[in-house]
Design an enzyme around this catalytic site. Structure first.
Site, PDB file in Angstrom:
ATOM      1  N   GLU A 250       0.846  -1.181   0.000  1.00 20.03           N
ATOM      2  CA  GLU A 250       0.000   0.000   0.000  1.00 20.03           C
ATOM      3  C   GLU A 250       0.886   1.237   0.000  1.00 20.03           C
ATOM      4  O   GLU A 250       2.052   1.178   0.400  1.00 20.03           O
ATOM      5  CB  GLU A 250      -0.923   0.017   1.230  1.00 20.03           C
ATOM      6  CG  GLU A 250      -1.918  -1.121   1.291  1.00 20.03           C
ATOM      7  CD  GLU A 250      -3.014  -1.032   0.240  1.00 20.03           C
ATOM      8  OE1 GLU A 250      -3.102   0.020  -0.433  1.00 20.03           O
ATOM      9  OE2 GLU A 250      -3.759  -2.011   0.075  1.00 20.03           O
ATOM     10  N   ASP A 275     -18.838 -10.499  -8.570  1.00 18.78           N
ATOM     11  CA  ASP A 275     -18.696  -9.657  -7.387  1.00 18.78           C
ATOM     12  C   ASP A 275     -18.048  -8.324  -7.730  1.00 18.78           C
ATOM     13  O   ASP A 275     -18.432  -7.269  -7.209  1.00 18.78           O
ATOM     14  CB  ASP A 275     -17.870 -10.396  -6.338  1.00 18.78           C
ATOM     15  CG  ASP A 275     -17.794  -9.634  -5.028  1.00 18.78           C
ATOM     16  OD1 ASP A 275     -18.865  -9.351  -4.442  1.00 18.78           O
ATOM     17  OD2 ASP A 275     -16.675  -9.314  -4.580  1.00 18.78           O
TER      18      ASP A 275
END
Length: 332
Positions: A250, A275
């Protein structure tokens, strides 16, 4: 005066079998392999020139779209191959002459280690002298090392450059084949997701390719079983399905950090695409993403909506959408 044309198969530029033929030529006859590789190098050079010319031309118009640019790039690729297979601009002949001296000296074609992944991280030998290098492909970052005397086009190239050409011929086919296999596996699910989101299926395939490394780096369970999570969708508090805890990267305040996070686990690629489509359609922050018809805009809108923390995320995704790897996999 008759023009001598090199004996090159008359085939589509995107035909993956061409790279297999190139590898076989290197194995059976290094000189013939060198000639074919040099010709392909010139073809790629011409294609880059044509792409630069297209980019410098205004693209606004009634018939301008991501689809039209896709087929235009295919046309340019074929034109570049046809030009290189004829007399060309002389670049292939120059490479063949320079590297041919190495073969005549009995230096052969040494093996160069590399990685056959979609990241294009072929371990080419370092450049000599001043460190000059000629790009082999604008999309995958491979470079052809050059000797210390490389200046104008008439420079001397070392045996390492010969090895680089051999490695390129060996790795190119594997990369294209891997991408084609990935697209074949997920394409039907991308088409289905496209119907519910209004986003072209090739954009969805490109997004899956970016997040999963063309299917090679999807999150896996502790026992090694697949999660089929091609889009890096995390398992938040509202998620009631399976999940796996894996390390990820991240960006916090622009700095890369390794963290552990939970990712959703699915039973199939079909579930993953379904999804993902629901996520885009039902989450208000992706309202501008749904229905995107331009690849670059699709990538920018995803990043603006906060899909990923990587500041270069949109650029990376747009590069895949508009790049030759996906294009060749789609038409292959």
């Amino acid at each position: 005066m008759a023009i001598k044309v090199q004996n090159t198969p008359n085939r589509l530029a995107a035909d993956v079998k061409g790279t297999q033929d190139l590898r076989e030529k290197f194995q059976k006859d290094p000189k013939a392999g060198l000639q074919a590789a040099a010709q392909q190098f010139e073809s790629m050079f011409l294609q880059m020139v044509m792409k630069s010319m297209r980019d410098a031309t205004p693209q606004d118009g009634l018939f301008n779209s991501d689809q039209s640019r896709f087929y235009t790039s295919m046309l340019d690729q074929q034109l570049a191959q046809n030009m290189a297979s004829g007399r060309g601009v002389g670049f292939a002949k120059l490479i063949e002459q320079q590297l041919g001296r190495t073969l005549q000296a009995g230096d052969g074609l040494p093996k160069v280690p590399g990685e056959n992944d979609m990241g294009g991280k072929a371990a080419m030998p370092p450049a000599n002298g001043a460190g000059n290098a000629l790009p082999l492909s604008a999309s995958d970052g491979r470079h052809l090392p050059a000797g210390p005397s490389l200046g104008p086009v008439g420079a001397s190239l070392s045996s390492r450059a010969t090895a680089a050409l051999a490695a390129y011929a060996s790795n190119a086919g594997s990369s294209s084949s891997s991408a084609k296999d990935f697209v074949s596996r997920v394409w039907p699910h991308a088409v289905e997701a496209s119907r519910s989101t209004g986003i072209p299926p090739q954009f969805l395939v490109a997004h899956a390719a970016l997040e999963s490394g063309w299917g090679k780096h999807e999150p896996r369970s502790a026992d090694g079983s697949p999660t089929f999570n091609l889009f890096g969708v995390k398992a938040g508090k509202s998620w009631n399905g399976g999940a796996v805890d894996v390390p990820t990267t991240e960006y916090v305040d622009g700095q890369r950090q390794k963290v552990n996070d939970k990712f959703r686990s699915y039973g199939s690629y079909a579930e993953a695409f379904k999804d993902y489509a629901n996520l885009l359609r039902n989450n208000p922050k992706y309202g501008n993403v749904v229905g995107s018809q331009d690849g670059t805009e699709f990538a920018k809108r995803l990043q603006q909506a906060g899909y990923a923390t990587d500041p270069s995320y949109a650029e990376k995704l747009a590069r895949i959408i508009n790049g030759p790897t996906l294009r060749q996999a789609l038409i292959g």
